[in-house]
Design a protein around this motif. Structure first.
Motif, PDB file in Angstrom:
ATOM      1  N   ASN A  87       0.813  -1.213   0.000  1.00 38.70           N
ATOM      2  CA  ASN A  87       0.000   0.000   0.000  1.00 38.70           C
ATOM      3  C   ASN A  87       0.848   1.266   0.000  1.00 38.70           C
ATOM      4  O   ASN A  87       0.355   2.343  -0.329  1.00 38.70           O
ATOM      5  N   PHE A 145      -1.072  -5.386  -3.243  1.00 39.27           N
ATOM      6  CA  PHE A 145      -2.122  -4.766  -2.431  1.00 39.27           C
ATOM      7  C   PHE A 145      -3.334  -4.476  -3.314  1.00 39.27           C
ATOM      8  O   PHE A 145      -3.219  -3.856  -4.366  1.00 39.27           O
ATOM      9  N   ARG A 147      -6.529  -2.625  -4.127  1.00 39.25           N
ATOM     10  CA  ARG A 147      -7.323  -1.429  -3.870  1.00 39.25           C
ATOM     11  C   ARG A 147      -8.748  -1.644  -4.351  1.00 39.25           C
ATOM     12  O   ARG A 147      -8.987  -2.201  -5.428  1.00 39.25           O
ATOM     13  N   ILE A 206      -5.097  -0.040   6.351  1.00 37.58           N
ATOM     14  CA  ILE A 206      -5.636  -0.438   5.049  1.00 37.58           C
ATOM     15  C   ILE A 206      -6.969  -1.156   5.199  1.00 37.58           C
ATOM     16  O   ILE A 206      -7.498  -1.692   4.243  1.00 37.58           O
ATOM     17  N   HIS A 230       2.809  -6.366   5.208  1.00 37.46           N
ATOM     18  CA  HIS A 230       2.054  -5.213   5.722  1.00 37.46           C
ATOM     19  C   HIS A 230       2.279  -5.028   7.214  1.00 37.46           C
ATOM     20  O   HIS A 230       2.607  -3.941   7.650  1.00 37.46           O
ATOM     21  N   GLN A 405      -6.775   6.999   1.362  1.00 35.88           N
ATOM     22  CA  GLN A 405      -6.370   5.990   0.385  1.00 35.88           C
ATOM     23  C   GLN A 405      -6.867   6.355  -1.009  1.00 35.88           C
ATOM     24  O   GLN A 405      -6.136   6.220  -2.002  1.00 35.88           O
TER      25      GLN A 405
END
Length: 421
Positions: A87, A145, A147, A206, A230, A405
């Motif tokens: 991320n 990652f 999204r 996240i 992470h 984000q």
């Protein structure tokens, strides 16, 4: 056939810690890692995301990565390095240099791509791992990652993030099963927050909106090992073969007591299930210490006087000091200078001082009132939100993290579009 690999993650190259570069600490870690690679000769090195600390890393951080890849290839010519974006990374950026990576037996998966029919291209997420004889000994399912904007759609299985993530795992594992032979291992590498994982205060949230951490039920029993990134603390998640390797250096004072490591994994698919996976931790030496000192003022000064003595010439090699002192009164003038004078000269970096008010001796609640930490979007939001008289709760924090984000993803897209124009 046997496959041996290293699992590491969350390097955060280019990080600045209270305005101090971590370049020296990362250089020491990478030098140590190169020695392990030369000694052990693994078939692969897996880097499970957050390679860089920011989506637009400086030239020094990028050079550090690519020089490492070149050195690793010369030390262990047959070793492959497989990386995914976390991320903190720009997935587009790490994929852009694929021709360069190929020269060093490296491959990066930064984002999910779609085929002409708009279905996800899952084939490019399944990477072969070869042994020294160029036989395929394992397949690595590489999931960067994920999204929400990249994976959700009108598809019945992808209308929200949780459903989309579950569907991607199901389809990806099903495809991998068609490739795998009986003597090959299956490894899944992912950058995600799993249920039951222990966090520190340096990890960017996240879990967004009303979404939850992911369940290990996503991982089919056919997966021999899950290499996670992470969370910065090395840890197992419900099962011995599902692991976070953790970060190689402490990225905040909350990580002072972490046992930083890389994980060495050896899989022999033809062995009995309880003997096929062997896991060892290789402890990373810490080259720069962190000292967190808390207590009443007199206790803090006593601790400062007992710290190791002797000057350290290079600033980047000096330990970091964090002071959190408890008081019922305002600070005395020149208190920071008093702390500096109490420290052994030319040895430490005093990076943070926080005053914590104790309302009375029977009150266990301590309220931070002063901190020298650089502001973050989260800390500025909390300050402004509380100034308006509102209470901060977990839902508010999640919603704000979602907005941050989305803004970062939009900035990343604009940056990438600008670089192509």
């Amino acid at each position: 056939m046997t496959v041996r690999f290293f699992h590491t993650s969350d390097w955060h190259l280019g990080q600045y810690f209270y305005q101090h570069s971590r370049h020296y600490e990362h250089a020491q870690f990478l030098s140590w890692l190169l020695d392990q690679i030369e000694q052990k000769k693994p078939d692969a090195l897996l880097i499970a995301g957050d390679i860089f600390d920011v989506i637009n890393p400086g030239s020094q951080a990028q050079k550090q990565l690519y020089q490492f890849l070149a050195d690793a290839q010369s030390r262990a010519p047959h070793m492959q390095t497989l990386m995914i974006a976390g991320n903190h990374d720009s997935g587009y950026r790490i994929e852009q240099v694929d021709p360069l990576l190929e020269k060093y037996q490296a491959h990066a998966v930064g984002v999910l791509h779609r085929r002409d029919d708009q279905q996800l291209d899952l084939e490019r997420l399944i990477l072969p791992i070869y042994n020294a004889e160029q036989e395929i000994v394992a397949w690595c399912l590489a999931l960067p990652f994920l999204r929400s904007a990249e994976i959700t759609s009108s598809h019945e299985h992808s209308r929200n993030s949780q459903d989309a993530i579950a569907y991607i795992h199901q389809q990806l594992i099903a495809l991998a099963k068609t490739k795998k032979t009986a003597n090959q291992a299956l490894i899944l590498m992912s950058h995600a927050h799993m249920q039951g994982g222990e966090t520190s205060d340096s990890e960017r949230p996240i879990i967004i909106g009303n979404e939850e951490a992911l369940s290990t039920a996503l991982f089919d029993e056919v997966i021999d090992y899950v290499a996670l990134g992470h969370l910065h603390k090395p840890q197992k998640v419900q099962h011995a073969h599902i692991r976070y390797s953790g970060s190689p250096i402490p990225l905040s004072f909350s990580e002072v007591n972490y046992k930083h490591q890389i994980i060495e994994v050896c899989i022999e698919p033809e062995n009995d299930p309880d003997q096929r996976v062997k896991i060892d931790s290789l402890m990373i030496p810490r080259c720069v210490e962190l000292y967190k000192i808390t207590g009443e003022l007199n206790e803090v000064f006593e601790r400062l006087h007992t710290l190791p003595q002797g000057p350290i010439e290079q600033l980047e090699q000096r330990p970091y000091v964090d002071i959190e002192y408890h008081t019922q009164t305002p600070p005395a003038p020149q208190l920071r200078q008093q702390f500096e004078d109490a420290l052994p000269p030319d040895r430490y970096r005093l990076v943070r001082i926080a005053r914590v008010y104790r309302n009375n001796e029977n009150d266990p609640n301590l309220q931070p009132s002063v901190s020298l930490s650089p502001p973050t979007p989260q800390s500025l939001f909390q300050q402004l939100w509380q100034q308006q008289g509102y209470a901060i709760d977990s839902e508010v924090e999640k919603d704000f993290a979602s907005l941050v984000q989305e803004a970062e993803a939009l900035l990343e897209q604009q940056t990438e579009q600008g670089s192509h124009s």
